[in-house]
Scaffold this motif. Sequence first.
Motif, PDB file in Angstrom:
ATOM      1  N   SER B  45      42.246  28.601  37.309  1.00  0.00           N
ATOM      2  CA  SER B  45      42.062  29.920  38.109  1.00  0.00           C
ATOM      3  C   SER B  45      43.279  30.849  37.624  1.00  0.00           C
ATOM      4  O   SER B  45      44.423  30.475  37.378  1.00  0.00           O
ATOM      5  N   SER B  50      37.067  34.813  33.393  1.00  0.00           N
ATOM      6  CA  SER B  50      35.885  36.022  33.756  1.00  0.00           C
ATOM      7  C   SER B  50      36.463  37.269  33.107  1.00  0.00           C
ATOM      8  O   SER B  50      35.202  37.956  32.574  1.00  0.00           O
ATOM      9  N   GLU B 170      30.720  31.367  36.014  1.00  0.00           N
ATOM     10  CA  GLU B 170      30.646  30.083  37.154  1.00  0.00           C
ATOM     11  C   GLU B 170      29.488  30.418  37.901  1.00  0.00           C
ATOM     12  O   GLU B 170      29.338  30.516  39.087  1.00  0.00           O
TER      13      GLU B 170
HETATM   14  N1  LIG Z   1      40.261  44.484  37.954  1.00  0.00           N
HETATM   15  C1  LIG Z   1      41.548  43.830  37.767  1.00  0.00           C
HETATM   16  N2  LIG Z   1      42.500  44.402  38.294  1.00  0.00           N
HETATM   17  C2  LIG Z   1      43.701  44.028  38.414  1.00  0.00           C
HETATM   18  N3  LIG Z   1      43.990  42.343  37.814  1.00  0.00           N
HETATM   19  C3  LIG Z   1      42.943  41.935  37.532  1.00  0.00           C
HETATM   20  C4  LIG Z   1      41.542  42.486  37.504  1.00  0.00           C
HETATM   21  N4  LIG Z   1      40.265  41.494  37.322  1.00  0.00           N
HETATM   22  C5  LIG Z   1      41.371  40.457  37.115  1.00  0.00           C
HETATM   23  N5  LIG Z   1      42.688  40.426  37.185  1.00  0.00           N
HETATM   24  C6  LIG Z   1      43.606  39.619  37.161  1.00  0.00           C
HETATM   25  O1  LIG Z   1      43.529  38.942  35.834  1.00  0.00           O
HETATM   26  C7  LIG Z   1      43.954  37.611  35.735  1.00  0.00           C
HETATM   27  C8  LIG Z   1      42.727  36.769  35.399  1.00  0.00           C
HETATM   28  O2  LIG Z   1      41.613  36.849  36.254  1.00  0.00           O
HETATM   29  P1  LIG Z   1      40.295  36.241  35.969  1.00  0.00           P
HETATM   30  O3  LIG Z   1      39.292  36.492  36.979  1.00  0.00           O
HETATM   31  O4  LIG Z   1      39.654  36.653  34.715  1.00  0.00           O
HETATM   32  O5  LIG Z   1      40.781  34.676  35.975  1.00  0.00           O
HETATM   33  P2  LIG Z   1      39.554  33.357  35.943  1.00  0.00           P
HETATM   34  O6  LIG Z   1      40.024  32.546  35.002  1.00  0.00           O
HETATM   35  O7  LIG Z   1      38.228  33.936  35.837  1.00  0.00           O
HETATM   36  O8  LIG Z   1      39.827  32.900  37.494  1.00  0.00           O
HETATM   37  P3  LIG Z   1      39.071  32.068  38.500  1.00  0.00           P
HETATM   38  O9  LIG Z   1      38.584  30.532  37.928  1.00  0.00           O
HETATM   39  O10 LIG Z   1      39.646  32.000  39.687  1.00  0.00           O
HETATM   40  O11 LIG Z   1      37.601  32.705  38.411  1.00  0.00           O
HETATM   41  C9  LIG Z   1      44.073  37.168  37.291  1.00  0.00           C
HETATM   42  O12 LIG Z   1      45.437  37.327  37.419  1.00  0.00           O
HETATM   43  C10 LIG Z   1      43.556  38.724  38.136  1.00  0.00           C
HETATM   44  O13 LIG Z   1      44.526  38.896  39.452  1.00  0.00           O
END
Ligand SMILES: Nc1ncnc2c1ncn2[C@@H]1O[C@H](COP(=O)(O)OP(=O)(O)OP(=O)(O)O)[C@@H](O)[C@H]1O
Lengths: 263, 250
Positions: B45, B50, B170
Amino acid sequence: MNLPKTFFGWVGLLIEQYGTMFLRGTGYTLIIALSGTVIGFVIGLLVAILKTIPVVPKDGWLKKIGLKVLNVILNVYVEVFRGTPMIVQSMVIYYGSMSMGIRMPVLFAAILIVSINTGAYMAEIIRGGIISVDKGQKEAATAIGMTHWQSMVRVVLPQAVRNIMPSIGNEFVVNIKDSSVLNVISVNELYFTGKSAAGTYYRYFEAFFIIACIYLVLTFTITRLLRLLEKKMDGSANYTIYGSQSDSKASIKLPREGDVPLD
Amino acid sequence: MTDNRFTGPILQVEHLKKSFGAHEVLKDISFSVEKGDVVSIIGSSGSGKSTLLRCINFLEQPTDGQIFFQGKNAEHDWPRGQYHANVGMVFQSFNLFNNMTVLQNCTEGQIRVLKRSKKEAEEKALMYLEKVGMTPYIKARPAQLSGGQKQRVAIARALAMDPEVLLFDEPTSALDPEMVGEVLGVMRDLADSGLTMLVVTHEMAFARDVSSRVIFMDAGVITEDAPPAEIFTNPKHPRTREFLSRVLEK
Ligand SMILES: Nc1ncnc2c1ncn2[C@@H]1O[C@H](COP(=O)(O)OP(=O)(O)OP(=O)(O)O)[C@@H](O)[C@H]1O
Ligand SMILES: [Mg+2]
């Protein structure tokens, strides 16, 4: 002429003598409140849409600066008209334009004032409505290629407007009551006719008792009508399951050549 | 509109970077996807999975780098609407249009973006709704459906645009366990039918059995990119090993 001795005697006399005038006043009040609310809604919608135009990095500087300036102007408009009483706005707009040599017909001026005033409130209400629609739906619309305008008109605004229907109805009711302040520019709306009728015999209590009853009937009826409209907008709580065994009307029908399209 | 003669990678991501303020979430991501590939993206995570998908279809503006679709620059050489029609997306939270019926959800994009006639759009929509087993519910509104049903409609909505590539973020994470299967089943069928898919997932069985490639992401970089057999039996990077042992022992 025998003047009445009782309260209801006076009420009867005033209705007899000024009934048609009261009716005309009611008509004016309704016209001002309804057009003011509808036009104000359109103004609010435009302001809210203009304020939510997204800026992306590849936009030119002209668009970026233009949007900034537009935003400032719209903010000033909303602040000024929400921050001053409508009775003052009426005087400033009506006599202000007169001093500039523009003589507006009073009914036109009345509708103008209520519309601009309502627009400022509606802009905030509609902005709240837009925020209330979850961002994901806008993203999904973008993700299938819809433009900002298409996704606003087809997805976001219909839901935003439904969510704020109670507030829109409230604005209408407020406008019915608050259009009474327009008597300061001598529009023949309901309150103004009450004042005229009362003046003849100095029967203020009786005249405004009648006026109060008319206002109450108007607002009560309109509130109920708007409730019905909301129910209608929500549509049916049920849906037909196509191909269901228990419902003989339901069958899966793929459209064929010459079929009328499904809705 | 889509180029059938094009034989190179259908999607190429080159030196993609994305920062939110001072926080660099994606650090120089490069990879390419061949037509028909089913790529699973896994990782812990916050690793940026994403964000990567959202940058690929410009829901987030990349800070730097390029994306090529069918060899043409996605940002400059593709009209945005065309690009979105070709590269569809399925969200974790479904994001169906709540003011429309199931059928309208699936025709809206076709009518507005692809300028198909209502009739043509409905035929197409019904075809895909049938594929995901949602034909009985065409008149229902999203609020009247279960999570699994919503996600199947969302997949049909994306498919109705005839995309070349479908991105999934997801797609089963917001579902009750008993509904995960129905959605994964649909995705399996799509993979078998040859659709190019990029799937961010926590479903390791899907990544192992269905995908042709698995990308492992860690802290904004791709640390491993290999066929599932290799990643699951012989992970090279210590972070991959650690992640897999953590998720597989559950
Ligand atoms: N709009 C935003 N503004 C600021 N930070 C963001 C934003 N979107 C995502 N982040 C940060 O970017 C990082 C990566 O987020 P992301 O959602 O891409 O992770 P992920 O791999 O999809 O995680 P998960 O498995 O929980 O969905 C995280 O630290 C998140 O806090
Ligand atoms: Mg994520």
